[in-house]
Design a protein around this motif. Structure first.
Motif, PDB file in Angstrom:
ATOM      1  N   ASN A   1      82.876  57.188 -53.935  1.00  0.00           N
ATOM      2  CA  ASN A   1      82.455  55.940 -53.296  1.00  0.00           C
ATOM      3  C   ASN A   1      81.064  56.095 -52.690  1.00  0.00           C
ATOM      4  N   PRO A   2      80.003  55.826 -53.500  1.00  0.00           N
ATOM      5  CA  PRO A   2      78.644  56.001 -52.994  1.00  0.00           C
ATOM      6  C   PRO A   2      78.121  54.797 -52.220  1.00  0.00           C
ATOM      7  N   ILE A   3      78.874  53.677 -52.232  1.00  0.00           N
ATOM      8  CA  ILE A   3      78.345  52.440 -51.660  1.00  0.00           C
ATOM      9  C   ILE A   3      78.140  52.565 -50.160  1.00  0.00           C
ATOM     10  N   ALA A   4      79.196  52.995 -49.438  1.00  0.00           N
ATOM     11  CA  ALA A   4      79.114  53.077 -47.979  1.00  0.00           C
ATOM     12  C   ALA A   4      77.991  54.002 -47.499  1.00  0.00           C
ATOM     13  N   PRO A   5      77.859  55.232 -48.035  1.00  0.00           N
ATOM     14  CA  PRO A   5      76.768  56.102 -47.571  1.00  0.00           C
ATOM     15  C   PRO A   5      75.380  55.519 -47.824  1.00  0.00           C
ATOM     16  N   ILE A   6      75.188  54.888 -48.983  1.00  0.00           N
ATOM     17  CA  ILE A   6      73.878  54.322 -49.306  1.00  0.00           C
ATOM     18  C   ILE A   6      73.544  53.170 -48.372  1.00  0.00           C
ATOM     19  N   VAL A   7      74.522  52.291 -48.122  1.00  0.00           N
ATOM     20  CA  VAL A   7      74.302  51.158 -47.220  1.00  0.00           C
ATOM     21  C   VAL A   7      73.978  51.642 -45.811  1.00  0.00           C
ATOM     22  N   VAL A   8      74.734  52.635 -45.340  1.00  0.00           N
ATOM     23  CA  VAL A   8      74.491  53.172 -43.991  1.00  0.00           C
ATOM     24  C   VAL A   8      73.099  53.781 -43.898  1.00  0.00           C
ATOM     25  N   LEU A   9      72.697  54.527 -44.922  1.00  0.00           N
ATOM     26  CA  LEU A   9      71.368  55.154 -44.909  1.00  0.00           C
ATOM     27  C   LEU A   9      70.261  54.103 -44.912  1.00  0.00           C
ATOM     28  N   ILE A  10      70.433  53.039 -45.703  1.00  0.00           N
ATOM     29  CA  ILE A  10      69.425  51.974 -45.747  1.00  0.00           C
ATOM     30  C   ILE A  10      69.317  51.277 -44.395  1.00  0.00           C
ATOM     31  N   LEU A  11      70.466  50.932 -43.811  1.00  0.00           N
ATOM     32  CA  LEU A  11      70.461  50.230 -42.525  1.00  0.00           C
ATOM     33  C   LEU A  11      69.888  51.088 -41.405  1.00  0.00           C
ATOM     34  N   THR A  12      70.297  52.357 -41.351  1.00  0.00           N
ATOM     35  CA  THR A  12      69.771  53.227 -40.297  1.00  0.00           C
ATOM     36  C   THR A  12      68.271  53.448 -40.457  1.00  0.00           C
ATOM     37  N   SER A  13      67.801  53.496 -41.696  1.00  0.00           N
ATOM     38  CA  SER A  13      66.368  53.647 -41.923  1.00  0.00           C
ATOM     39  C   SER A  13      65.605  52.427 -41.421  1.00  0.00           C
ATOM     40  N   ILE A  14      66.107  51.223 -41.761  1.00  0.00           N
ATOM     41  CA  ILE A  14      65.458  49.981 -41.309  1.00  0.00           C
ATOM     42  C   ILE A  14      65.497  49.880 -39.791  1.00  0.00           C
ATOM     43  N   PHE A  15      66.661  50.135 -39.199  1.00  0.00           N
ATOM     44  CA  PHE A  15      66.810  50.041 -37.750  1.00  0.00           C
ATOM     45  C   PHE A  15      65.901  51.041 -37.033  1.00  0.00           C
ATOM     46  N   THR A  16      65.820  52.260 -37.581  1.00  0.00           N
ATOM     47  CA  THR A  16      64.973  53.281 -36.963  1.00  0.00           C
ATOM     48  C   THR A  16      63.518  52.856 -36.966  1.00  0.00           C
TER      49      THR A  16
ATOM     50  N   TYR B   1      67.619  42.012 -23.236  1.00  0.00           N
ATOM     51  CA  TYR B   1      67.681  43.195 -24.094  1.00  0.00           C
ATOM     52  C   TYR B   1      68.500  42.910 -25.355  1.00  0.00           C
ATOM     53  N   VAL B   2      69.659  42.290 -25.196  1.00  0.00           N
ATOM     54  CA  VAL B   2      70.501  41.955 -26.347  1.00  0.00           C
ATOM     55  C   VAL B   2      69.777  40.986 -27.271  1.00  0.00           C
ATOM     56  N   SER B   3      69.097  39.997 -26.693  1.00  0.00           N
ATOM     57  CA  SER B   3      68.329  39.045 -27.498  1.00  0.00           C
ATOM     58  C   SER B   3      67.226  39.759 -28.269  1.00  0.00           C
ATOM     59  N   MET B   4      66.571  40.711 -27.632  1.00  0.00           N
ATOM     60  CA  MET B   4      65.500  41.479 -28.277  1.00  0.00           C
ATOM     61  C   MET B   4      66.036  42.273 -29.455  1.00  0.00           C
ATOM     62  N   LEU B   5      67.185  42.912 -29.299  1.00  0.00           N
ATOM     63  CA  LEU B   5      67.765  43.693 -30.392  1.00  0.00           C
ATOM     64  C   LEU B   5      68.214  42.795 -31.540  1.00  0.00           C
ATOM     65  N   LEU B   6      68.836  41.672 -31.219  1.00  0.00           N
ATOM     66  CA  LEU B   6      69.255  40.741 -32.263  1.00  0.00           C
ATOM     67  C   LEU B   6      68.057  40.203 -33.034  1.00  0.00           C
ATOM     68  N   MET B   7      66.998  39.892 -32.311  1.00  0.00           N
ATOM     69  CA  MET B   7      65.798  39.366 -32.953  1.00  0.00           C
ATOM     70  C   MET B   7      65.173  40.408 -33.880  1.00  0.00           C
ATOM     71  N   THR B   8      65.138  41.654 -33.401  1.00  0.00           N
ATOM     72  CA  THR B   8      64.466  42.714 -34.140  1.00  0.00           C
ATOM     73  C   THR B   8      65.285  43.245 -35.307  1.00  0.00           C
ATOM     74  N   LEU B   9      66.593  43.390 -35.111  1.00  0.00           N
ATOM     75  CA  LEU B   9      67.430  44.053 -36.111  1.00  0.00           C
ATOM     76  C   LEU B   9      68.178  43.095 -37.023  1.00  0.00           C
ATOM     77  N   VAL B  10      68.286  41.820 -36.644  1.00  0.00           N
ATOM     78  CA  VAL B  10      69.064  40.868 -37.438  1.00  0.00           C
ATOM     79  C   VAL B  10      68.200  39.705 -37.924  1.00  0.00           C
ATOM     80  N   VAL B  11      67.643  38.944 -36.997  1.00  0.00           N
ATOM     81  CA  VAL B  11      66.937  37.717 -37.355  1.00  0.00           C
ATOM     82  C   VAL B  11      65.716  37.999 -38.225  1.00  0.00           C
ATOM     83  N   ILE B  12      64.825  38.858 -37.760  1.00  0.00           N
ATOM     84  CA  ILE B  12      63.574  39.112 -38.480  1.00  0.00           C
ATOM     85  C   ILE B  12      63.807  39.721 -39.865  1.00  0.00           C
ATOM     86  N   PRO B  13      64.616  40.793 -40.004  1.00  0.00           N
ATOM     87  CA  PRO B  13      64.839  41.343 -41.350  1.00  0.00           C
ATOM     88  C   PRO B  13      65.507  40.365 -42.310  1.00  0.00           C
ATOM     89  N   ILE B  14      66.517  39.630 -41.820  1.00  0.00           N
ATOM     90  CA  ILE B  14      67.234  38.701 -42.702  1.00  0.00           C
ATOM     91  C   ILE B  14      66.319  37.578 -43.171  1.00  0.00           C
TER      92      ILE B  14
END
Length: 273
Positions: free
Chosen positions: A164-179, A104-117
């Motif tokens: 400080n708009p950086i943190a909210p924008i980054v969080v929104l982008i990441l949550t959108s991609i992860f979702t 399961y951990v490998s699947m999440l790393l592959m999907t959320l980290v390796v493939i997008p990067i």
């Protein structure tokens, strides 16, 4: 040795998972990540045929190519682990010498980290190479993004409503991609056939239901005369309202990501062949 999670065993499985992912999906990865180069050559070829000029894709066309490639990559998540619903391949996966947690951990790393990067790295690297080789190519996507991002940050830095708009924008982008990635991954391991169609249909149905509920709530609160008025002349009150909205959206996005991750875990626990 722990039966739930052992790092050495996990690392061995993760490397195997990475090799299998490349072996089974390398062609698709090259096509999606290299789509900017494909569009470039097609664009130049058509320009030479119809205009007798060497013309590179415009910045707008390259931005559209990036989002199109990202959309295809998102839908493709139904296939990365979609084989788990197949009796033969799924049974082989269950028999691999690793715990379900490690898989399961490998699947999440592959999907959320390796493939997008890897996708982002290959896409923008090719974009930069083409910009160096072709003087008429214009500004790279990274350059355009960096300049626009700087303008956004500078404009907000001078605005007392949001320091400080950086943190909210980054969080929104990441949550959108992860979702998006987790949702279609879940569809891939839940449905045996028509995985993409089923995923899109469910998403479309949920959007209709949510829109209907929101419409009913607005009518109940005040009918057609319902309005939301924000006094932007009051900097402190305006900042609180904007911060509250952003925090609410971020919290909702994080909850959706957690819910999808939990759904994937539950599905893995129920897979039987």
């Amino acid at each position: 040795m722990s039966d739930t999670f052992n790092f050495k065993r996990f690392w061995t499985y993760f490397k195997y998972d990475l090799k299998q992912m490349w072996r089974n999906h390398s062609k698709a990865a090259i096509m999606i990540g290299g789509s900017i180069a494909i569009v470039y050559f097609i664009w130049v070829l058509l320009s030479l045929v119809f205009n007798q000029q060497w013309t590179a894709p415009s910045l707008g066309a390259r931005i559209a190519t990036f989002f199109a490639a990202y959309t295809i990559l998102t839908l493709y998540q139904t296939r990365t682990y979609g084989y788990l619903t197949d009796k033969r391949a799924g049974s082989s996966w269950l028999m691999l010498p690793a715990s379900r947690t490690e898989k399961y951990v490998s699947m999440l790393l592959m999907t959320l980290v390796v493939i997008p990067i890897l996708f982002i790295a290959v896409f923008f690297l090719l974009d930069g190479i083409l910009s160096l080789l072709d003087p008429g190519y214009g500004q790279t996507l990274i350059g355009a993004f960096t300049s626009n991002w700087s303008d956004i940050v500078n404009s907000y830095a001078n605005d007392s409503l949001l320091k400080n708009p950086i943190a909210p924008i980054v969080v929104l982008i990441l949550t959108s991609i992860f979702t998006n990635f987790l949702y279609f991954l879940l569809c891939g391991i839940c449905f045996k056939k028509n995985k993409i169609v089923a995923g899109i249909a469910i998403s479309f149905g949920l959007s209709i239901v949510i829109s209907t509920i929101l419409g009913l709530v607005i009518r109940m609160l005040g009918g057609s005369s319902f309005n939301i008025d924000i006094d932007i002349n009051n900097d402190l009150e305006g900042a609180r309202i904007i911060a509250g909205i952003l925090n609410g959206i971020e919290a909702l996005g994080i909850l959706i990501v957690i819910g999808l991750a939990w759904g994937i875990w539950r599905r893995l626990k129920t897979i039987q062949h």
